[in-house]
Design an enzyme around this catalytic site. Structure first.
Site: not given
Ligand code: NCD
Ligand code: ZN
Length: 345
Positions: A14, A16, A18, A100, A137, A175, A220, A248, A252, A264
């Site tokens: 899992h 991200h 971007r 997803k 999620h 998560h 989150l 996860d 950001h 988040a």
């Molecule tokens: C994730 C994100 O920033 O894309 N944020 C997070 O708090 N985990 C989205 C997600 O997986 O919930």
């Molecule tokens: Zn995530």
């Protein structure tokens, strides 16, 4: 005391990464540690079709440093309008590994998500038929449900009825943060798995407010009480065959986190494996790190395990203060500036 630990190369189930400059900056961190990663599709606009997902995969591949052995495993962002034929064709072609489910409004960039699971039953039925995993999620979105209860309520209201309705659908509850989720996975059958992040193994909700508000610990699902942290930690280190690593890691820019309405997401990619090693060592479970990090995930997805190995050395690692994207943009990693006990080389 163990001085080093060699395991099969792990995968991140899992992640991200971007797009654009952030993608270019974060992919090398994951490629250093992991052989494969399940890539989250919550871009703006989201990666919803085989065409968009193929293009996104190409952008990720272009960001992999020369010589690194790393494969992105792509996911489709489900919406009320997902076309089951397009999804099945993308899966058949080897472009889309999983799909997803973001309940609409549950988290960062989830506004185009699914408003009612009944609306996507044909898609889910098709996924069950072709053996394509559903990644969830697991939080309800109702504003009146307390944020700390949203995962437990989702399990009762949505997950369990879905498992009863489609017992053959492979589901990854992602998560997980609660004792309820840990118990559901323990009781669940062959088709239910879970991922656990390093931060949910390390922090509880009090840490978010320790000495002041700590926006870099906001994600989150939000971290819960200590009893929940201990429950998911016991599950992670238990050797349960359907529980595996999913960071996860969600980068950001610092400005978007340190804000009057901060985003988040916790960015853990630079030292993810070192963080997990620390947790497993603290719980005297280093002998189970390999199954959690490198074996259980491929077994659930029906993929081969990685042949290469990595070695963790008992050596202090200082987590970088920040990762620079461009002159104006920086990202702060989880545990920035702190010293970890292990180093992956
Ligand atoms: C994730 C994100 O920033 O894309 N944020 C997070 O708090 N985990 C989205 C997600 O997986 O919930
Ligand atoms: Zn995530």
């Amino acid at each position: 005391m163990t001085g080093s630990l060699t395991i099969r190369r792990p995968d991140d189930w899992h992640l991200h990464v971007r797009d654009g400059a952030i993608l270019d900056a974060v992919v090398p961190h994951t490629a250093r540690q992991f052989a494969r990663a399940i890539i989250m599709p919550n871009l703006v606009p989201p990666a919803t079709t085989t065409e968009l997902i193929t293009a996104y995969r190409d952008r990720i591949v272009a960001a992999i440093p020369a010589g690194a052995d790393f494969t992105p495993l792509m996911t489709a962002y489900l919406t009320d309008k997902t076309d089951p034929d397009d999804l099945a064709a993308g899966h058949e072609a080897g472009v889309i590994t999983a799909a997803k489910l973001y309940p609409a409004g549950a988290t960062t960039n989830s506004d185009s998500g699914v408003t009612d699971i009944a609306a996507i039953m044909p898609v889910l039925r098709r996924m069950a038929e072709i053996g394509m995993p559903l990644l969830v999620h697991g939080e309800v979105t109702d504003a009146e449900i307390d944020i700390f209860d949203r995962e437990a309520v989702f399990i009762e209201r949505t997950l369990k009825p879905l498992m009863d309705r489609l017992p053959d659908l492979k589901i990854v509850l992602e998560h997980i943060t609660t004792a309820e989720a840990a118990e559901t996975v323990r009781q669940g059958g062959e088709t239910l798995a879970a991922t656990i992040t390093p931060h949910h193994l390390m922090i509880n909700r009090t840490d978010i407010f320790r000495g002041g508000i700590r926006p870099h610990l906001y994600c989150l699902p939000i971290a819960k009480r200590e009893i929940h942290r201990l429950a998911i930690r016991a599950l992670a280190t238990s050797g349960h065959p359907r529980v595996f690593l999913g960071t996860d890691s969600a980068p950001h820019p610092i400005g978007a986190k340190e804000s009057s309405c901060g985003c988040a997401g916790i960015f853990s990619a630079p030292t993810a494996v070192e963080l997990y090693a620390q947790v497993f060592e603290e719980d005297n479970a280093l002998d189970r790190l390999e199954s959690f990090a490198s074996l259980n995930g491929p077994a659930f997805y029906g993929l081969p395990v990685n042949q290469a190995t990595v070695t963790l050395y008992r050596e202090e690692t200082v987590v970088p203060d920040e990762i620079s994207i461009d002159e104006a943009t920086r990202i702060r990693p989880f545990r920035s500036g702190e010293t970890l006990a292990w180093r992956l080389r």
